[in-house]
Design an enzyme around this catalytic site. Structure first.
Site, mmCIF file in Angstrom:
data_model
loop_
_atom_site.group_PDB
_atom_site.id
_atom_site.type_symbol
_atom_site.label_atom_id
_atom_site.label_comp_id
_atom_site.label_asym_id
_atom_site.label_seq_id
_atom_site.Cartn_x
_atom_site.Cartn_y
_atom_site.Cartn_z
ATOM 1 N NE ARG A 188 -6.606 4.430 5.683
ATOM 2 C CZ ARG A 188 -5.770 5.027 6.618
ATOM 3 N NH1 ARG A 188 -5.938 4.201 8.014
ATOM 4 N NH2 ARG A 188 -4.826 5.301 6.230
ATOM 5 N NE ARG A 203 0.183 10.485 9.987
ATOM 6 C CZ ARG A 203 -0.190 9.511 10.191
ATOM 7 N NH1 ARG A 203 1.493 8.060 10.305
ATOM 8 N NH2 ARG A 203 -1.444 9.071 9.714
ATOM 9 N N PRO A 204 2.527 17.148 10.602
ATOM 10 C CG PRO A 204 4.553 17.936 12.037
ATOM 11 C CD PRO A 204 3.303 17.338 11.881
ATOM 12 C CB VAL A 205 2.661 18.606 5.629
ATOM 13 C CG1 VAL A 205 1.518 18.404 5.550
ATOM 14 C CG2 VAL A 205 1.455 20.554 5.587
ATOM 15 C CG ASP A 206 6.625 20.828 9.736
ATOM 16 O OD1 ASP A 206 6.245 19.482 9.476
ATOM 17 O OD2 ASP A 206 7.818 21.503 11.095
ATOM 18 C CG LEU A 207 9.597 18.039 8.391
ATOM 19 C CD1 LEU A 207 10.726 16.384 8.787
ATOM 20 C CD2 LEU A 207 11.123 19.200 8.371
ATOM 21 C CB ILE A 223 7.831 6.895 15.148
ATOM 22 C CG1 ILE A 223 9.018 5.595 14.744
ATOM 23 C CG2 ILE A 223 7.186 7.018 13.828
ATOM 24 C CD1 ILE A 223 10.099 6.642 14.660
ATOM 25 C CE LYS A 233 -1.478 2.219 3.566
ATOM 26 N NZ LYS A 233 -2.045 3.055 4.076
ATOM 27 C CG ASN A 234 2.472 2.742 3.883
ATOM 28 O OD1 ASN A 234 0.887 3.218 3.660
ATOM 29 N ND2 ASN A 234 3.222 2.607 5.175
ATOM 30 C CG ASP A 255 3.597 0.922 9.401
ATOM 31 O OD1 ASP A 255 2.533 1.663 10.785
ATOM 32 O OD2 ASP A 255 3.076 1.581 7.920
ATOM 33 N NE ARG A 287 -0.455 12.433 7.690
ATOM 34 C CZ ARG A 287 0.190 13.794 7.626
ATOM 35 N NH1 ARG A 287 -1.176 14.441 8.777
ATOM 36 N NH2 ARG A 287 0.936 14.377 7.892
ATOM 37 C CB CYS A 301 -4.397 5.960 11.519
ATOM 38 S SG CYS A 301 -5.057 5.093 10.328
#
Length: 423
Positions: A400, A124-128, A330, A24-25, A308, A95, A119
């Protein structure tokens, strides 16, 4: 309102082969990468999952034409993007949808993408992602829940991540392949799924080196050429099935295991006393559950122990005599399955980000709730061994990430069925 749950009657003999489907990933960013260049793509070994179906809706809303050819193969036609806005209604479901931003900027120089959902396992911000985009020359504006990006002159540069974020690494790679000059990504994530994305892009004519390391070099190219590609097996599904194999004394063999993708996980199981035989992609377990001993595990970015697989690992540890520990580094909310496992008779206590697991003889059946995708898998594993009837609610999380899980388990003797429950 009716929702779906799994009813499991545990304690039954289970034996046979479980096959690992495509990752999936890996599939999600590779699907998304088809936004970068016009043309027709064929993707094989794509898992049949809720997240893939959600992504197909999103990509179609942007203008791609997607046809499911066979069970696990898709034809994707990119005749140019008809929309440069990825809406909240679709992005909020997953996400990974935020990954469309890099390829849209690479293709059109402009994108508007909703801030993501997913989830509930922590911040898990998107700043990076945005830091990487800005380094390459993208002007970013955030308003009304959307990130807007525009770039006129995409220039290669050096991007240094504070943390090896998988999503940020993927997004910046997909932007940098069309930049002028060389981009170097330092402290890049090293997951096998990123390697698969890079190999796909290289097959299209990208020039990415350093694959599998924390330093990626990307020589921008003017044009890529669409191709046919096959997705790698899902290492997290493989790990989950390996736990099942150990719980059932090796009666289950697992097909589709690539050891180097989960080396730290298999090594930790071997530290517990597990003995495996891997011939090609087929793994057999040569150890009984009662022979395992307790260990300590710490989740880390790849190639460390994968977060995971923390939940399935905890289910296994709960059955090992003595005291085991898992330290989660994590995600801050990734112990939400612990109260549910304890409802099933486990003896687990939490101290900050450390779970202390005292082994018990077996689980007991109960009604429980999946808080996220991997937590759901851990509860299903427990239910397979527990005597009596276990109900696992909120299985939309499980759908999922695990393709036709109940059918696969039924095929090897499990008593599991999908039911409707009132909420």
């Amino acid at each position: 309102m009716n929702v779906e749950a799994f009813r499991i009657v545990g304690g039954k003999k289970i034996a046979g082969e479980l096959t690992v489907d495509g990752s999936k990933n890996a599939a999600l960013p590779i699907f998304i990468a088809t936004l970068i260049e016009k043309g027709t793509y064929i993707l094989n070994n794509v898992p049949d999952l809720r997240d893939i179906r959600t992504l197909v809706q999103l990509l179609e809303s942007l203008g791609l034409e997607i046809e499911r050819m066979e069970k696990n193969s898709y034809k994707i036609k990119n005749n140019g993007l008809k929309s440069l806005t990825a809406s909240y209604e679709l992005v909020k479901k997953m996400r990974a949808s935020f990954l469309v931003m890099g390829p849209m900027l690479a293709h059109c120089g402009e994108a508007k993408v909703s801030l993501p959902g997913g989830c509930a396992i922590g911040s898990r911000p998107v700043d990076l992602h945005l830091k990487g985009f800005e380094a390459l020359g993208v002007k970013i504006n955030i308003s009304h829940g959307y990130v807007e990006g525009k770039v006129e002159d995409l220039k290669g540069t050096r991007v240094v991540f504070d943390f090896p974020s998988v999503g940020a690494t993927e997004n910046v790679i997909m932007l940098a392949v069309k930049a002028n000059g060389k981009t170097v990504i330092e402290n890049a994530a090293r997951e096998p799924e990123i390697d698969d994305l890079c190999n796909f892009l290289n097959k299209m004519g990208a020039k990415i080196s350093g694959i599998g390391t924390g330093r990626l070099e990307i020589e921008g190219v003017e044009r890529l050429v669409p191709c046919e590609y096959s997705i790698i097996p899902d290492r997290i599904v493989a790990g989950t099935f390996i736990v099942a194999s150990l719980m059932f004394d090796g009666a289950i063999t697992v097909k589709g295991v690539v050891r180097e993708h989960i080396e730290s996980f298999i090594s930790k199981l071997e530290e517990m006393g597990a003995v495996f035989e891997i011939k090609g992609e087929l793994l057999s377990t040569k150890t009984k559950l009662s022979e395992l001993k307790p260990v300590r595990a710490i989740t880390r970015p790849h190639p460390g122990f994968p977060t995971d697989l923390q939940s399935p690992m905890m289910t296994l540890m709960a059955l090992v005599k003595g005291t085991s520990e898992i330290k989660e580094t994590i995600f801050e909310n990734r112990f939400m399955h612990v109260p549910e496992l304890n409802r099933m008779g486990a003896n687990i206590t939490i101290d900050a980000n450390i779970a202390i697991i005292d082994g018990v003889d077996n689980f007991s059946s109960a009604e429980v709730m999946a808080s996220d995708l991997r937590a759901g898998a851990s509860l299903i594993l427990a239910g397979l061994l527990a005597e009596g009837e276990t109900i696992v609610n909120r299985i939309y999380h499980v759908d999922r990430g695990y393709e036709n899980l109940e059918e696969k388990l039924r095929a090897i003797g499990a008593n599991i069925e999908r039911i409707k429950v009132e909420i």
